[in-house]
Design a protein around this motif. Structure first.
Motif, PDB file in Angstrom:
ATOM      1  N   GLU A  21       0.852  -1.187   0.000  1.00  0.00           N
ATOM      2  CA  GLU A  21       0.000   0.000   0.000  1.00  0.00           C
ATOM      3  C   GLU A  21       0.888   1.239   0.000  1.00  0.00           C
ATOM      4  O   GLU A  21       2.070   1.174   0.359  1.00  0.00           O
ATOM      5  CB  GLU A  21      -0.935   0.008   1.218  1.00  0.00           C
ATOM      6  CG  GLU A  21      -0.258   0.015   2.570  1.00  0.00           C
ATOM      7  CD  GLU A  21      -1.246  -0.022   3.729  1.00  0.00           C
ATOM      8  OE1 GLU A  21      -2.214   0.758   3.697  1.00  0.00           O
ATOM      9  OE2 GLU A  21      -1.041  -0.829   4.656  1.00  0.00           O
ATOM     10  N   THR A  25      -0.051   6.537   3.165  1.00  0.00           N
ATOM     11  CA  THR A  25      -1.284   5.999   3.766  1.00  0.00           C
ATOM     12  C   THR A  25      -0.953   5.045   4.904  1.00  0.00           C
ATOM     13  O   THR A  25      -1.550   5.107   5.993  1.00  0.00           O
ATOM     14  CB  THR A  25      -2.110   5.266   2.698  1.00  0.00           C
ATOM     15  OG1 THR A  25      -2.401   6.166   1.629  1.00  0.00           O
ATOM     16  CG2 THR A  25      -3.402   4.734   3.285  1.00  0.00           C
ATOM     17  N   ASP A 192       6.584  -0.409   0.373  1.00  0.00           N
ATOM     18  CA  ASP A 192       5.800   0.188  -0.711  1.00  0.00           C
ATOM     19  C   ASP A 192       6.605   0.054  -1.997  1.00  0.00           C
ATOM     20  O   ASP A 192       7.533   0.834  -2.237  1.00  0.00           O
ATOM     21  CB  ASP A 192       5.513   1.658  -0.402  1.00  0.00           C
ATOM     22  CG  ASP A 192       4.783   2.370  -1.541  1.00  0.00           C
ATOM     23  OD1 ASP A 192       4.401   1.698  -2.527  1.00  0.00           O
ATOM     24  OD2 ASP A 192       4.596   3.601  -1.434  1.00  0.00           O
TER      25      ASP A 192
END
Length: 392
Positions: A21, A25, A192
């Protein structure tokens, strides 16, 4: 009756790994869970100056962002740690977050210890690093654990994000020294793959070889076990598949995540207690003394250490040969070919290290935390010189 071998697997203080993700975030969610209100970022200079990634993370933190420090140099000179700690101290930080490669990670993991013990000069860092006694055993100083934690968001494949061990270089001796305390492991790691597209190809691939070397040295070690061997074999599979895919297509985020998870698996045996061998001990010295990038040290040394060790651990090298699909070809040749196909350097001369440096490298290797844990025993600098001669 065959009796099972006894063993001990050590766990870290890391509580969560988030992957797949967006970093901003994921970090916002972690900060919310931890209740942190004054977050200090220790960030890659290139990400901060050449992309909007750090700005996006700062924006996601909002009022919880207290400061950002950039400027960590390769191999983390002590004064970089002191400078970062000063920024965190001024900001009254309650959480440190690293965003960047291995040196940024190392710095961010040491800073909370410096804050806890009010260390304000490079010289005053000396009592906190590991030393090695005459028998080659690590002497780990005891000190109170830090009060605040770290979150790591890696952009390379060096793997220190999963480890309570960290490193910084003495600017006078140029000796890279290790720091260890259980709470130095990050409370969380965020993987990520999209963030890593900014990482230069040479850095991504070379640190990927560094991770490959973690798995290779685990599988070579006589001190490993079935648990750690299984992780190392899986790590090899993921990295052998993922690294060439990223080289062929830098936008292959699935392959990038395979590499990141391969790094995670390659680090767990080290954390569990399997000591690394000569590739890592020599590599630490090449970094601190000769300014060779982390990943390039393994690109150069790993095949030659395999070659030097083969007379004593050929059976332990069998899973390495199998991972490359050629069980009858020496592991040193297979790893050499894989690294060469990635376009990475394959000799000391190729990374700017020449014969005049080799005696000092050999001497310093004996003081490294893994200087005497190679599967083929290294009894003194002369043994290290044999390996360096192969690699020159």
């Amino acid at each position: 009756m065959t009796h099972p071998a006894a063993g001990l697997v050590v766990m870290t203080s890391t509580e969560r790994i988030r992957f797949g993700e967006p970093a901003a975030t994921a970090l916002a969610a972690e900060v919310g869970m931890l209740g942190a209100k004054r977050v200090v970022l220790i960030a890659s200079t290139s990400l901060a100056d050449r992309t909007d990634e750090i700005a996006k993370i700062e924006a996601a933190l909002g009022a919880r962002h207290a400061a950002t420090f950039t400027g960590v140099e390769p191999h983390v000179p002590r004064d970089n740690v002191i400078a970062a700690a000063a920024v965190a101290r001024e900001a009254n930080a309650d959480l440190i977050v690293s965003v960047g490669g291995g040196s940024v990670t190392d710095c961010a993991k040491i800073v909370p210890v410096m804050l806890k013990h009010d260390v304000r000069t490079p010289e005053d860092m000396a009592p906190y690093h590991i030393t090695v006694d005459d028998a080659g055993a690590m002497v780990v100083p005891a000190f109170a654990p830090q009060d605040i934690r770290t979150i790591c968001i890696p952009t390379t494949l060096s793997g220190g994000d999963f480890n309570p061990l960290s490193g910084a270089t003495d600017p006078l001796s140029k000796h890279k020294q290790a720091y260890l305390e259980r709470m130095m492991a990050p409370v969380a790691v965020i993987l990520d793959p999209a963030l890593t597209v900014h990482t230069p190809e040479w850095l991504w691939l070379s640190t990927g070889v560094r991770a490959l070397d973690h798995a290779i040295e685990t599988l070579q070690s006589f001190q490993s076990n079935d648990f750690c061997d299984g992780l190392a074999k899986s790590a090899l599979d993921l990295l052998i598949a993922g690294l060439p895919r990223v080289k062929a297509d830098p936008g292959d985020l699935e392959a990038r995540l395979k590499c990141q998870i391969g790094v995670w698996q390659s680090m767990l045996p080290i954390i569990a207690g399997v000591p690394m061998g000569a590739s890592h001990s020599i590599g630490h010295v090449l970094g601190g003394l000769c300014d060779v990038p982390h990943g390039h040290t393994s690109c150069v040394m790993s095949p030659f250490v395999l070659q030097w060790n083969e007379p004593v651990n050929a059976a332990r090298q069998a899973p390495i040969r199998a991972a490359f699909g050629k069980p009858d070809v020496p592991a040193a040749e297979l790893v050499d070919r894989f690294i060469s196909d990635l376009g990475m350097p394959r000799s000391l001369a190729a990374v700017g290290v020449h014969a005049d440096k080799m005696p000092k490298i050999a001497e310093y290797t004996m003081d490294d935390i893994w200087g005497k844990t190679n599967p083929r025993p290294i009894s003194g600098p002369a043994d290290v010189m044999e390996i360096l001669e192969l690699a020159k």
